[in-house]
Design an enzyme around this catalytic site. Structure first.
Site, mmCIF file in Angstrom:
data_model
loop_
_atom_site.group_PDB
_atom_site.id
_atom_site.type_symbol
_atom_site.label_atom_id
_atom_site.label_comp_id
_atom_site.label_asym_id
_atom_site.label_seq_id
_atom_site.Cartn_x
_atom_site.Cartn_y
_atom_site.Cartn_z
ATOM 1 N N ARG A 65 80.982 -15.176 40.624
ATOM 2 C CA ARG A 65 80.569 -16.517 41.074
ATOM 3 C C ARG A 65 79.768 -17.230 39.988
ATOM 4 O O ARG A 65 79.864 -18.438 39.799
ATOM 5 C CB ARG A 65 79.748 -16.401 42.361
ATOM 6 N N ARG A 115 79.619 -0.564 32.971
ATOM 7 C CA ARG A 115 79.373 0.866 32.772
ATOM 8 C C ARG A 115 80.618 1.578 32.297
ATOM 9 O O ARG A 115 80.552 2.728 31.897
ATOM 10 C CB ARG A 115 78.878 1.500 34.074
ATOM 11 N N LYS A 161 67.822 -12.237 41.033
ATOM 12 C CA LYS A 161 66.682 -11.996 41.925
ATOM 13 C C LYS A 161 66.866 -10.669 42.641
ATOM 14 O O LYS A 161 68.020 -10.271 42.842
ATOM 15 C CB LYS A 161 66.504 -13.134 42.929
HETATM 16 N N1 LIG Z 1 72.184 -15.570 43.505
HETATM 17 C C1 LIG Z 1 72.904 -15.173 44.545
HETATM 18 O O1 LIG Z 1 73.307 -15.962 45.403
HETATM 19 C C2 LIG Z 1 73.239 -13.745 44.684
HETATM 20 C C3 LIG Z 1 72.561 -12.803 43.956
HETATM 21 N N2 LIG Z 1 72.870 -11.483 44.058
HETATM 22 C C4 LIG Z 1 72.130 -10.536 43.226
HETATM 23 O O2 LIG Z 1 73.012 -10.104 42.199
HETATM 24 C C5 LIG Z 1 72.851 -8.735 41.922
HETATM 25 C C6 LIG Z 1 74.177 -8.013 42.062
HETATM 26 O O3 LIG Z 1 74.688 -8.205 43.351
HETATM 27 P P1 LIG Z 1 76.285 -8.111 43.652
HETATM 28 O O4 LIG Z 1 77.044 -8.725 42.577
HETATM 29 O O5 LIG Z 1 76.458 -8.576 45.041
HETATM 30 O O6 LIG Z 1 76.466 -6.526 43.600
HETATM 31 P P2 LIG Z 1 77.793 -5.699 43.366
HETATM 32 O O7 LIG Z 1 77.570 -4.374 43.967
HETATM 33 O O8 LIG Z 1 78.986 -6.495 43.753
HETATM 34 O O9 LIG Z 1 77.851 -5.548 41.781
HETATM 35 C C7 LIG Z 1 76.834 -4.987 41.034
HETATM 36 C C8 LIG Z 1 77.371 -4.559 39.693
HETATM 37 O O10 LIG Z 1 76.305 -3.882 39.021
HETATM 38 C C9 LIG Z 1 76.797 -2.830 38.236
HETATM 39 N N3 LIG Z 1 76.065 -1.582 38.536
HETATM 40 C C10 LIG Z 1 75.191 -0.961 37.722
HETATM 41 N N4 LIG Z 1 74.700 0.147 38.265
HETATM 42 C C11 LIG Z 1 75.272 0.258 39.475
HETATM 43 C C12 LIG Z 1 75.169 1.209 40.504
HETATM 44 N N5 LIG Z 1 74.371 2.286 40.405
HETATM 45 N N6 LIG Z 1 75.907 1.038 41.604
HETATM 46 C C13 LIG Z 1 76.702 -0.033 41.732
HETATM 47 N N7 LIG Z 1 76.850 -0.988 40.771
HETATM 48 C C14 LIG Z 1 76.140 -0.838 39.658
HETATM 49 C C15 LIG Z 1 78.289 -2.726 38.502
HETATM 50 O O11 LIG Z 1 78.938 -3.337 37.402
HETATM 51 P P3 LIG Z 1 79.670 -2.469 36.271
HETATM 52 O O12 LIG Z 1 80.478 -1.441 37.013
HETATM 53 O O13 LIG Z 1 80.457 -3.465 35.577
HETATM 54 O O14 LIG Z 1 78.620 -1.836 35.431
HETATM 55 C C16 LIG Z 1 78.503 -3.547 39.756
HETATM 56 O O15 LIG Z 1 79.755 -4.160 39.772
HETATM 57 C C17 LIG Z 1 71.725 -8.274 42.834
HETATM 58 O O16 LIG Z 1 70.519 -8.383 42.131
HETATM 59 C C18 LIG Z 1 71.716 -9.283 43.967
HETATM 60 O O17 LIG Z 1 70.465 -9.429 44.582
HETATM 61 C C19 LIG Z 1 73.901 -11.058 44.837
HETATM 62 C C20 LIG Z 1 74.625 -11.947 45.593
HETATM 63 C C21 LIG Z 1 74.333 -13.371 45.608
HETATM 64 O O1 LIG Z 2 71.376 -13.383 46.997
HETATM 65 C C1 LIG Z 2 72.189 -13.208 47.856
HETATM 66 C C2 LIG Z 2 72.684 -14.332 48.641
HETATM 67 O O2 LIG Z 2 73.389 -14.035 49.797
HETATM 68 C C3 LIG Z 2 74.105 -12.824 49.859
HETATM 69 C C4 LIG Z 2 74.745 -12.693 51.202
HETATM 70 O O3 LIG Z 2 75.513 -13.783 51.495
HETATM 71 C C5 LIG Z 2 73.211 -11.675 49.470
HETATM 72 O O4 LIG Z 2 73.763 -10.405 49.726
HETATM 73 C C6 LIG Z 2 72.792 -11.873 48.077
HETATM 74 O O5 LIG Z 2 72.098 -10.857 47.438
#
Ligand SMILES: NC(=O)C1=CN([C@@H]2O[C@H](COP(=O)(O)OP(=O)(O)OC[C@H]3O[C@@H](n4cnc5c(N)ncnc54)[C@H](OP(=O)(O)O)[C@@H]3O)[C@@H](O)[C@H]2O)C=CC1
Ligand SMILES: O=C1CO[C@H](CO)[C@@H](O)[C@@H]1O
Length: 334
Positions: free
Chosen positions: A24, A43, A103
């Protein structure tokens, strides 16, 4: 000599972590003219290559350290589970990259302080990705408040939630990944209240926990030094509406989907409600990207809209809530 009208070279971004939000974010970033994604770090080689192919990104690194060491990258977007924010951010800052970290900035205030210290020491930009702040609708809210449109702010309410699939190993519910409603979504209402309360002088919280021991929902009441109160809630087990109200002595502002709002309703005492609409150019992340560019071009190390001191204050507030509800993560003790 270039003058103010010379085109600026693009800001070169690296993406660290290839999950849902990274996709996104890149969509929003692509709506910003002077932004370029030049590298991705994952990773594994395979996921890095897949993400790079999908998004047409020139360099794919199968190790976060290789992305951090990529001198063709100006700024890295850290998009991993919460427990990885600290390690990944330090790695990037130490290697000379600027960082926009999702965040919450860190799992706790001690980690957040180390990240801020590293940015200071290395002279690199660091910002918590509190994207809610940068939307044009929020800029207008700040302007109206400064102009006294609702008088003196006295109370803030903000809630957010969703019914998430329960996966004890997934990032939302696993303690090892610093899961839980508070860190995942509760950080938004806390950061929202922080804009109006300044320093938090009191915090009380109640929670319901998931079987993994992390918080599935939290209700909080907060107090500011200026006597402003906040009533805040978050959940990852129920679809609590995204709704926030800022209430002053002379009116109120109501925001729906406030965590990255496209509009709001202003009610001045004794007047008809006024509706404001600010559609996003893309998906909302473009405004966060633009804020990073603005500060990098000024050679600032932090953003006045999401300054380090405030990220630290928010991290301390989250620590206080977790102390109240009894949630600790592996390695934290307690
Ligand atoms: N601003 C917003 O609206 C949003 C913010 N967020 C934030 O974004 C961050 C990521 O969330 P999101 O993308 O939903 O998470 P996901 O689980 O979809 O992706 C996280 C990515 O982090 C990497 N990673 C590194 N270590 C690990 C682990 N131990 N287990 C799993 N994945 C790991 C992986 O990438 P790889 O395999 O490539 O290393 C994985 O694809 C969080 O901090 C969340 O709070 C999330 C959703 C919305
Ligand atoms: O920051 C965020 C915004 O909303 C999502 C859910 O819709 C969360 O999971 C995410 O971490």
């Amino acid at each position: 000599m270039p003058d103010d009208t010379s085109p600026q070279p693009p800001v070169r971004w690296g993406i660290l972590g290839t999950g849902k939000i990274a996709q996104r974010f890149v969509t929003g970033l692509r709506a910003v003219d002077d932004a370029e994604v030049v590298a991705v770090g994952s990773r594994s080689e395979e996921t890095a290559r897949r993400f790079a192919d999908t998004w047409d990104i020139p360099r794919a690194h199968g190790d976060y350290a290789d992305l951090a060491a990529d001198t063709g990258v100006d700024v890295v977007y850290v998009a991993t589970p919460h427990n990885v924010h600290h390690r990944a951010t330090l790695m990037c800052l130490e290697a000379g990259r600027h960082v926009l970290c999702e965040k919450p900035l860190a799992v706790n205030a001690a980690e957040a302080a180390e990240m801020v210290d590293a940015a200071k020491r290395r002279g690199r930009f660091l910002m918590e990705g509190m994207w809610t702040r940068f939307a044009p609708a929020m800029a207008e809210v700040r302007k109206l408040l400064a102009d006294g449109a609702i008088g003196e702010v006295r109370m803030v309410t903000a809630t957010i939630g969703g019914r998430m699939d329960y996966d004890p190993q997934g990032r939302l519910f696993a303690p090892e990944l610093a899961g839980g409603a508070l860190l995942d979504v509760g950080v938004y209402p806390v950061a929202f209240a922080s804009m109006f309360l300044g320093e938090f002088t009191g915090i009380q919280a109640q929670a319901h926990k998931a079987p993994t021991g992390v918080d599935a929902q939290v209700a909080m009441s907060v107090t500011g030094r200026n006597g402003v109160l906040g009533v805040l809630g978050c959940s990852i087990e129920a679809p609590i509406p995204r709704r926030a109200d800022i209430v002053g002595t002379g009116g109120s502002i109501a925001l729906t989907d406030w965590f990255c709002p496209t509009g709001f309703v202003l009610r001045r005492a004794g007047a008809e409600p006024e509706e404001f609409s600010f559609p996003h150019r893309a998906n909302g992340f473009e405004y966060e990207v633009m804020e990073v560019h603005r500060r990098l071009r000024e050679q600032a190390l932090e953003s006045p809209l999401m300054p380090w001191a405030e990220s630290l204050r928010i991290a301390e507030a989250l620590d206080a809530v977790r102390a109240d509800i009894g949630v600790t993560y592996p390695g934290e003790g307690g």
